[in-house]
Design a protein around this motif. Structure first.
Motif, mmCIF file in Angstrom:
data_model
loop_
_atom_site.group_PDB
_atom_site.id
_atom_site.type_symbol
_atom_site.label_atom_id
_atom_site.label_comp_id
_atom_site.label_asym_id
_atom_site.label_seq_id
_atom_site.Cartn_x
_atom_site.Cartn_y
_atom_site.Cartn_z
ATOM 1 N N LEU A 217 0.819 -1.216 0.000
ATOM 2 C CA LEU A 217 0.000 0.000 0.000
ATOM 3 C C LEU A 217 0.853 1.267 0.000
ATOM 4 O O LEU A 217 0.644 2.176 -0.802
ATOM 5 C CB LEU A 217 -0.916 -0.013 1.242
ATOM 6 C CG LEU A 217 -1.704 1.261 1.504
ATOM 7 C CD1 LEU A 217 -2.747 1.476 0.416
ATOM 8 C CD2 LEU A 217 -2.378 1.220 2.875
ATOM 9 N N SER A 218 1.815 1.335 0.910
ATOM 10 C CA SER A 218 2.593 2.545 1.085
ATOM 11 C C SER A 218 3.318 2.940 -0.210
ATOM 12 O O SER A 218 3.225 4.082 -0.668
ATOM 13 C CB SER A 218 3.583 2.324 2.227
ATOM 14 O OG SER A 218 4.485 3.368 2.283
ATOM 15 N N GLY A 219 4.014 1.992 -0.806
ATOM 16 C CA GLY A 219 4.777 2.278 -2.020
ATOM 17 C C GLY A 219 3.879 2.539 -3.215
ATOM 18 O O GLY A 219 4.079 3.502 -3.964
ATOM 19 N N ASP A 220 2.871 1.697 -3.390
ATOM 20 C CA ASP A 220 2.011 1.843 -4.571
ATOM 21 C C ASP A 220 1.167 3.110 -4.501
ATOM 22 O O ASP A 220 0.970 3.788 -5.507
ATOM 23 C CB ASP A 220 1.109 0.606 -4.728
ATOM 24 C CG ASP A 220 1.898 -0.594 -5.242
ATOM 25 O OD1 ASP A 220 2.836 -0.393 -6.030
ATOM 26 O OD2 ASP A 220 1.582 -1.734 -4.848
ATOM 27 N N ALA A 259 0.479 -4.854 6.633
ATOM 28 C CA ALA A 259 -0.713 -4.364 5.931
ATOM 29 C C ALA A 259 -0.395 -3.093 5.144
ATOM 30 O O ALA A 259 -1.082 -2.755 4.180
ATOM 31 C CB ALA A 259 -1.840 -4.094 6.925
ATOM 32 N N ILE A 260 0.660 -2.401 5.565
ATOM 33 C CA ILE A 260 1.034 -1.142 4.901
ATOM 34 C C ILE A 260 2.149 -1.357 3.880
ATOM 35 O O ILE A 260 2.152 -0.757 2.817
ATOM 36 C CB ILE A 260 1.525 -0.104 5.944
ATOM 37 C CG1 ILE A 260 0.470 0.064 7.047
ATOM 38 C CG2 ILE A 260 1.821 1.231 5.297
ATOM 39 C CD1 ILE A 260 0.931 0.956 8.175
ATOM 40 N N CYS A 261 3.078 -2.246 4.240
ATOM 41 C CA CYS A 261 4.287 -2.382 3.404
ATOM 42 C C CYS A 261 4.402 -3.735 2.701
ATOM 43 O O CYS A 261 5.241 -3.888 1.821
ATOM 44 C CB CYS A 261 5.532 -2.196 4.265
ATOM 45 S SG CYS A 261 5.535 -0.658 5.171
ATOM 46 N N SER A 318 11.772 -1.641 9.461
ATOM 47 C CA SER A 318 12.072 -3.072 9.461
ATOM 48 C C SER A 318 11.156 -3.822 8.493
ATOM 49 O O SER A 318 11.521 -4.847 7.953
ATOM 50 C CB SER A 318 11.943 -3.654 10.863
ATOM 51 O OG SER A 318 10.613 -3.535 11.296
ATOM 52 N N ALA A 319 9.941 -3.280 8.292
ATOM 53 C CA ALA A 319 9.044 -3.950 7.361
ATOM 54 C C ALA A 319 9.642 -3.934 5.956
ATOM 55 O O ALA A 319 9.612 -4.928 5.242
ATOM 56 C CB ALA A 319 7.686 -3.276 7.350
ATOM 57 N N PHE A 320 10.201 -2.789 5.599
ATOM 58 C CA PHE A 320 10.853 -2.702 4.293
ATOM 59 C C PHE A 320 12.077 -3.622 4.257
ATOM 60 O O PHE A 320 12.275 -4.370 3.323
ATOM 61 C CB PHE A 320 11.308 -1.263 4.014
ATOM 62 C CG PHE A 320 10.191 -0.339 3.682
ATOM 63 C CD1 PHE A 320 9.693 0.528 4.629
ATOM 64 C CD2 PHE A 320 9.625 -0.353 2.420
ATOM 65 C CE1 PHE A 320 8.647 1.375 4.334
ATOM 66 C CE2 PHE A 320 8.583 0.494 2.110
ATOM 67 C CZ PHE A 320 8.085 1.365 3.070
#
Ligand code: ADP
Ligand code: MG
Length: 332
Positions: A217-220, A259-261, A318-320
């Motif tokens: 979600l975050s990147g797109d 959920a975000i990354c 850390s998610a990335f």
């Protein structure tokens, strides 16, 4: 082309369906498609490399065939187009057995049937290295109905289909060698492209901008915001999460950032004017597919995540890292 490859292409050709829109299919130098009047022909290609995009010790070949079709068809869904035909180019490892090739092709044909897409052509080689899959899909959209990334306006609401983070959660399980539930395996290995939703949004003129979520979600969302020259405020409490995802969150709240990354959700992310809200809610019921309003478009240009208390939230890096290290590891 070797004799074995000739036989294989013959086999593929016998299994491929023909349809009126495909005036020339497998067997000639090119395929040919008849584009209906007032429609545009859309084309998208994806490359799937063993060790980069998938690992054969994590996925079975049938699922991989299905996924190869789905991730491509998802790009057409993201424009509101109807998928029509597909080209499949494969580099099959020299040590692949006929059985393995068959399993992969069975998956491809299952994917084609799921979306009503015709196999129009491709290329077949033996690979001295990893399995290489290149899929090109083509589809139609009415000339005035195409939904691009650049149409979001300030005040539009931000919507997402389905649930977020399931595929990323599955990937983290695979990395730590934990077994996947049937639900998570389905979400990660056999994602479903939201073709019908994409087409309805286009036909009914509901969305101002749209893309499919492949990288998280975050990147797109940032891609959409950049293309549209706007920002967005996203309410974290509104992010749609599956029962399974919520259960895992109870155990480890740190998983929330997936959920975000997390990537490979293949849900549709779109913007729509606030006046479309009732229609979208009705469409969600009609299609039996959750459509969730997660925030709104701002003058920006930044993307902000908010908690229920109105606090700004930054996903943990850390998610990335997590995904970067996956990619690194799978490249070995
Ligand atoms: P050329 O030498 O002209 O590239 P090929 O022998 O590679 O032709 O392919 C013959 C026909 O089979 C073409 O129509 C091509 O599109 C089709 N084809 C080859 N490989 C595949 C494949 N993996 N899936 C679908 N069609 C294929
Ligand atoms: Mg060829």
């Amino acid at each position: 082309m070797r004799v074995g490859e000739c036989e294989l292409i013959d086999k593929i050709r016998r299994r491929a369906r023909v349809g009126a829109e495909l005036s020339l299919g497998i067997g000639d130098d090119c395929s040919s498609i008849v584009v209906p009047p007032s429609h545009e022909l859309l084309t998208s290609t994806d490359l799937l490399l063993e060790g980069v995009h998938f690992r054969l010790d994590w996925t079975d070949l049938h699922s991989l065939g299905i996924k190869s079709v789905a991730v491509n068809v998802s790009d057409l869904a993201a424009m509101g187009a109807r998928p029509v035909s597909l080209h499949l180019a494969v580099g099959l490892p020299v040590d692949f057995s006929d059985r393995q090739v068959e399993q992969f092709l069975d998956g491809v044909f299952a994917g084609l049937d799921r979306y009503g897409v015709l196999l129009a052509g491709g290329d077949t080689c033996r690979s001295k290295g990893p399995l290489v899959i290149s899929v090109t899909v083509q589809g139609f959209c009415h000339r005035n109905q195409l939904i691009t990334r650049d149409g979001a306006g300030v005040g539009d609401e931000l919507w997402v289909s389905g649930t977020l983070g399931d595929s990323g959660l599955a990937l983290s399980f695979l990395q730590s060698k934990q077994p996947l539930s049937a639900f998570l395996a389905e979400r990660h290995h056999r994602p479903e492209a939201r073709t019908l939703l994409g087409q309805q949004l286009a036909i009914q003129g509901l969305a101002t901008a749209m893309l499919d979520l492949s990288d998280g979600l975050s990147g797109d969302l940032r891609h959409l915001l950049k293309a549209s020259g706007v920002g967005a405020a996203v309410e974290l409490e509104r992010l749609p999460l599956s029962k399974e995802f919520r259960a895992e969150l109870q155990r480890d709240p740190g998983l929330f950032d997936l959920a975000i990354c997390g990537g490979e959700d293949y849900e549709l992310l779109f913007t729509a004017g606030p006046e479309m809200r009732p229609t979208l809610e009705r469409l969600s019921v009609e299609m039996n597919l959750p459509l969730q309003r997660i925030g709104e478009i701002t003058a920006g240009p930044e993307l902000q995540f908010y908690t229920a208390d109105g606090l700004s939230y930054q996903p943990q890096i850390s998610a990335f890292d997590h995904f970067e290290s996956t990619k690194e590891r799978s490249r070995e």
